[in-house]
Motif scaffolding. Structure first.
Motif, PDB file in Angstrom:
ATOM      1  N   ASP A  26       0.809  -1.215   0.000  1.00  0.00           N
ATOM      2  CA  ASP A  26       0.000   0.000   0.000  1.00  0.00           C
ATOM      3  C   ASP A  26       0.846   1.270   0.000  1.00  0.00           C
ATOM      4  OD1 ASP A  26      -2.425  -1.379   0.008  1.00  0.00           O
ATOM      5  OD2 ASP A  26      -2.374  -1.598   2.193  1.00  0.00           O
ATOM      6  N   CYS A  27       2.148   1.133   0.182  1.00  0.00           N
ATOM      7  CA  CYS A  27       3.056   2.273   0.281  1.00  0.00           C
ATOM      8  C   CYS A  27       3.664   2.599  -1.080  1.00  0.00           C
ATOM      9  CB  CYS A  27       4.164   1.932   1.286  1.00  0.00           C
ATOM     10  SG  CYS A  27       5.533   3.099   1.306  1.00  0.00           S
ATOM     11  N   PRO A  28       3.441   3.817  -1.611  1.00  0.00           N
ATOM     12  CA  PRO A  28       4.012   4.177  -2.914  1.00  0.00           C
ATOM     13  C   PRO A  28       5.540   4.099  -2.934  1.00  0.00           C
ATOM     14  CG  PRO A  28       2.336   5.765  -2.272  1.00  0.00           C
ATOM     15  CD  PRO A  28       2.567   4.871  -1.090  1.00  0.00           C
ATOM     16  N   PHE A  29       6.198   4.522  -1.857  1.00  0.00           N
ATOM     17  CA  PHE A  29       7.662   4.449  -1.791  1.00  0.00           C
ATOM     18  C   PHE A  29       8.127   2.997  -1.876  1.00  0.00           C
ATOM     19  CE2 PHE A  29      11.605   3.977   0.639  1.00  0.00           C
ATOM     20  CZ  PHE A  29      12.426   4.868  -0.031  1.00  0.00           C
ATOM     21  N   CYS A  30       7.442   2.119  -1.172  1.00  0.00           N
ATOM     22  CA  CYS A  30       7.796   0.697  -1.180  1.00  0.00           C
ATOM     23  C   CYS A  30       7.574   0.097  -2.562  1.00  0.00           C
ATOM     24  CB  CYS A  30       6.987  -0.064  -0.132  1.00  0.00           C
ATOM     25  SG  CYS A  30       7.259   0.536   1.555  1.00  0.00           S
ATOM     26  N   ARG A  31       6.466   0.438  -3.203  1.00  0.00           N
ATOM     27  CA  ARG A  31       6.194  -0.074  -4.556  1.00  0.00           C
ATOM     28  C   ARG A  31       7.261   0.401  -5.534  1.00  0.00           C
ATOM     29  NH1 ARG A  31       0.602   1.421  -3.272  1.00  0.00           N
ATOM     30  NH2 ARG A  31       0.813   3.172  -4.709  1.00  0.00           N
ATOM     31  N   ARG A  32       7.637   1.680  -5.448  1.00  0.00           N
ATOM     32  CA  ARG A  32       8.699   2.200  -6.315  1.00  0.00           C
ATOM     33  C   ARG A  32      10.016   1.483  -6.051  1.00  0.00           C
ATOM     34  NH1 ARG A  32       7.769   6.839  -9.146  1.00  0.00           N
ATOM     35  NH2 ARG A  32       5.919   8.005  -8.556  1.00  0.00           N
ATOM     36  N   SER A  33      10.315   1.234  -4.789  1.00  0.00           N
ATOM     37  CA  SER A  33      11.558   0.553  -4.426  1.00  0.00           C
ATOM     38  C   SER A  33      11.587  -0.870  -4.969  1.00  0.00           C
ATOM     39  CB  SER A  33      11.733   0.536  -2.902  1.00  0.00           C
ATOM     40  OG  SER A  33      11.818   1.852  -2.402  1.00  0.00           O
ATOM     41  N   SER A  73       7.997  -3.548   8.099  1.00  0.00           N
ATOM     42  CA  SER A  73       9.315  -3.895   7.579  1.00  0.00           C
ATOM     43  C   SER A  73       9.185  -4.641   6.263  1.00  0.00           C
ATOM     44  CB  SER A  73      10.045  -4.819   8.566  1.00  0.00           C
ATOM     45  OG  SER A  73      10.219  -4.184   9.800  1.00  0.00           O
ATOM     46  N   ILE A  74      10.298  -4.716   5.544  1.00  0.00           N
ATOM     47  CA  ILE A  74      10.357  -5.647   4.427  1.00  0.00           C
ATOM     48  C   ILE A  74      10.899  -6.953   4.979  1.00  0.00           C
ATOM     49  CG2 ILE A  74      10.628  -3.904   2.641  1.00  0.00           C
ATOM     50  CD1 ILE A  74      13.624  -4.674   2.573  1.00  0.00           C
ATOM     51  N   TRP A  75      10.490  -8.039   4.373  1.00  0.00           N
ATOM     52  CA  TRP A  75      10.919  -9.368   4.793  1.00  0.00           C
ATOM     53  C   TRP A  75      11.389 -10.117   3.562  1.00  0.00           C
ATOM     54  CZ3 TRP A  75      10.626 -11.097   9.911  1.00  0.00           C
ATOM     55  CH2 TRP A  75       9.973 -10.230  10.789  1.00  0.00           C
ATOM     56  N   CYS A  76      12.523 -10.775   3.672  1.00  0.00           N
ATOM     57  CA  CYS A  76      13.085 -11.538   2.568  1.00  0.00           C
ATOM     58  C   CYS A  76      13.273 -12.984   3.001  1.00  0.00           C
ATOM     59  CB  CYS A  76      14.418 -10.927   2.154  1.00  0.00           C
ATOM     60  SG  CYS A  76      15.188 -11.738   0.746  1.00  0.00           S
ATOM     61  N   PHE A  77      12.792 -13.902   2.183  1.00  0.00           N
ATOM     62  CA  PHE A  77      12.958 -15.343   2.404  1.00  0.00           C
ATOM     63  C   PHE A  77      13.753 -15.903   1.232  1.00  0.00           C
ATOM     64  CE2 PHE A  77       9.127 -14.112   4.534  1.00  0.00           C
ATOM     65  CZ  PHE A  77       9.098 -14.870   5.688  1.00  0.00           C
ATOM     66  N   ALA A  78      14.937 -16.428   1.525  1.00  0.00           N
ATOM     67  CA  ALA A  78      15.721 -17.059   0.474  1.00  0.00           C
ATOM     68  C   ALA A  78      16.450 -18.289   0.990  1.00  0.00           C
ATOM     69  CB  ALA A  78      16.723 -16.080  -0.125  1.00  0.00           C
ATOM     70  N   ASP A  79      16.530 -18.442   2.265  1.00  0.00           N
ATOM     71  CA  ASP A  79      17.263 -19.565   2.845  1.00  0.00           C
ATOM     72  C   ASP A  79      16.482 -20.216   3.977  1.00  0.00           C
ATOM     73  OD1 ASP A  79      17.409 -17.592   4.744  1.00  0.00           O
ATOM     74  OD2 ASP A  79      19.587 -17.444   4.752  1.00  0.00           O
ATOM     75  N   GLY A  80      15.167 -20.066   3.912  1.00  0.00           N
ATOM     76  CA  GLY A  80      14.308 -20.664   4.923  1.00  0.00           C
ATOM     77  C   GLY A  80      14.086 -19.815   6.152  1.00  0.00           C
ATOM     78  N   GLU A  81      14.834 -18.743   6.288  1.00  0.00           N
ATOM     79  CA  GLU A  81      14.716 -17.867   7.451  1.00  0.00           C
ATOM     80  C   GLU A  81      14.131 -16.522   7.028  1.00  0.00           C
ATOM     81  OE1 GLU A  81      15.610 -18.462  10.712  1.00  0.00           O
ATOM     82  OE2 GLU A  81      15.952 -20.528  10.113  1.00  0.00           O
ATOM     83  N   PRO A  82      13.250 -15.962   7.841  1.00  0.00           N
ATOM     84  CA  PRO A  82      12.775 -14.609   7.534  1.00  0.00           C
ATOM     85  C   PRO A  82      13.844 -13.587   7.909  1.00  0.00           C
ATOM     86  CG  PRO A  82      11.713 -15.434   9.526  1.00  0.00           C
ATOM     87  CD  PRO A  82      12.588 -16.537   9.014  1.00  0.00           C
ATOM     88  N   ARG A  83      14.202 -12.740   6.981  1.00  0.00           N
ATOM     89  CA  ARG A  83      15.164 -11.653   7.218  1.00  0.00           C
ATOM     90  C   ARG A  83      14.421 -10.348   7.029  1.00  0.00           C
ATOM     91  NH1 ARG A  83      19.206 -14.742   9.290  1.00  0.00           N
ATOM     92  NH2 ARG A  83      19.780 -16.350   7.814  1.00  0.00           N
ATOM     93  N   ARG A  84      14.639  -9.408   7.936  1.00  0.00           N
ATOM     94  CA  ARG A  84      13.902  -8.156   7.840  1.00  0.00           C
ATOM     95  C   ARG A  84      14.815  -6.961   7.962  1.00  0.00           C
ATOM     96  NH1 ARG A  84      10.376  -7.183  13.225  1.00  0.00           N
ATOM     97  NH2 ARG A  84      11.543  -5.312  13.642  1.00  0.00           N
ATOM     98  N   TYR A 118      17.713   2.192   8.362  1.00  0.00           N
ATOM     99  CA  TYR A 118      16.506   1.620   7.771  1.00  0.00           C
ATOM    100  C   TYR A 118      15.266   2.255   8.404  1.00  0.00           C
ATOM    101  CZ  TYR A 118      12.944  -1.674   6.329  1.00  0.00           C
ATOM    102  OH  TYR A 118      11.813  -2.214   5.810  1.00  0.00           O
ATOM    103  N   ARG A 119      15.250   2.359   9.708  1.00  0.00           N
ATOM    104  CA  ARG A 119      14.106   2.951  10.415  1.00  0.00           C
ATOM    105  C   ARG A 119      13.911   4.419  10.047  1.00  0.00           C
ATOM    106  NH1 ARG A 119      10.586   0.094  10.963  1.00  0.00           N
ATOM    107  NH2 ARG A 119      11.121  -1.900  11.723  1.00  0.00           N
ATOM    108  N   LEU A 120      15.015   5.145   9.887  1.00  0.00           N
ATOM    109  CA  LEU A 120      14.917   6.557   9.508  1.00  0.00           C
ATOM    110  C   LEU A 120      14.181   6.693   8.172  1.00  0.00           C
ATOM    111  CD1 LEU A 120      15.747   9.507  10.131  1.00  0.00           C
ATOM    112  CD2 LEU A 120      17.775   9.081   8.743  1.00  0.00           C
ATOM    113  N   VAL A 121      14.595   5.902   7.198  1.00  0.00           N
ATOM    114  CA  VAL A 121      13.916   5.931   5.896  1.00  0.00           C
ATOM    115  C   VAL A 121      12.483   5.402   6.040  1.00  0.00           C
ATOM    116  CG1 VAL A 121      13.894   4.959   3.562  1.00  0.00           C
ATOM    117  CG2 VAL A 121      16.045   5.743   4.576  1.00  0.00           C
ATOM    118  N   GLY A 122      12.330   4.288   6.770  1.00  0.00           N
ATOM    119  CA  GLY A 122      11.010   3.679   6.939  1.00  0.00           C
ATOM    120  C   GLY A 122      10.003   4.602   7.608  1.00  0.00           C
ATOM    121  N   ASN A 123      10.449   5.348   8.587  1.00  0.00           N
ATOM    122  CA  ASN A 123       9.542   6.254   9.300  1.00  0.00           C
ATOM    123  C   ASN A 123       9.090   7.427   8.440  1.00  0.00           C
ATOM    124  OD1 ASN A 123       9.631   4.679  11.609  1.00  0.00           O
ATOM    125  ND2 ASN A 123      11.234   5.896  12.572  1.00  0.00           N
TER     126      ASN A 123
END
Length: 164
Positions: A26-33, A73-84, A118-123
């Motif tokens: 739902d976030c335009p910045f996130c979609r652009r990223s 947060s963003i979450w990435c799964f590539a090795d079975g573990e959630p990374r954020r 990350y939080r600075l940009v995220g906020n």
């Protein structure tokens, strides 16, 4: 250079993906990223995407005990573990082509500093993108369910698959 995302022709035997990114759809910045990331991804990196509030996130959340819909947060799964947060960012940077892959050096910055950035940009992400960005639910990389193949390639348990 084209910013069009690469399209995977799964009917021609292409694999469904070797990583999964959950993000605030739902976030335009996130979609652009995410569009930026997919346009600069290496050909051998076939990242799939889904929203934090969708059925894929719900299924993964039940398994990992995480309420992704309440996450910012963003979450990435590539090795079975959630990374954020910044852990997900540097892992995603490793999937980029050319000089952009050098962003992977972020992993050498101590996590508290990385996550602080990350939080600075995220906020402030909603203010960083004053223009709207097209939705991604119709993007070729979008997933609405977890296939057994995607679970396998992301290192996730097969029982998470929505289909046998």
């Amino acid at each position: 250079m084209s910013s069009a995302p690469p399209i995977i022709d799964e009917s021609a035997g292409g694999e469904a993906g070797n990583g999964l990114l959950l993000f605030d759809a739902d976030c335009p910045f996130c979609r652009r990223s995410v569009r930026w990331l997919l346009a600069r991804e290496r050909p051998d990196s076939r990242l799939r995407i889904a929203g934090l509030e969708g059925s894929v996130s719900h299924r993964l959340g039940e398994h990992f005990g995480i309420d992704f819909a309440r996450s910012d947060s963003i979450w990435c799964f590539a090795d079975g573990e959630p990374r954020r947060n910044s852990d997900a960012v540097w892992r995603l940077a490793a999937r980029l082509r050319g000089g952009w892959q050098r962003l992977e050096w972020l992993r050498w910055i101590p996590r508290p500093l990385r996550d602080g950035g990350y939080r600075l940009v995220g906020n402030h992400r909603h203010r960083l993108s004053s223009l709207g960005a097209a939705r991604l639910e119709d993007h070729p990389r979008w997933v609405n369910h977890l296939s057994a193949g995607l679970c396998h390639r992301c290192g996730l348990p097969g029982e998470l698959a929505d289909e046998p």
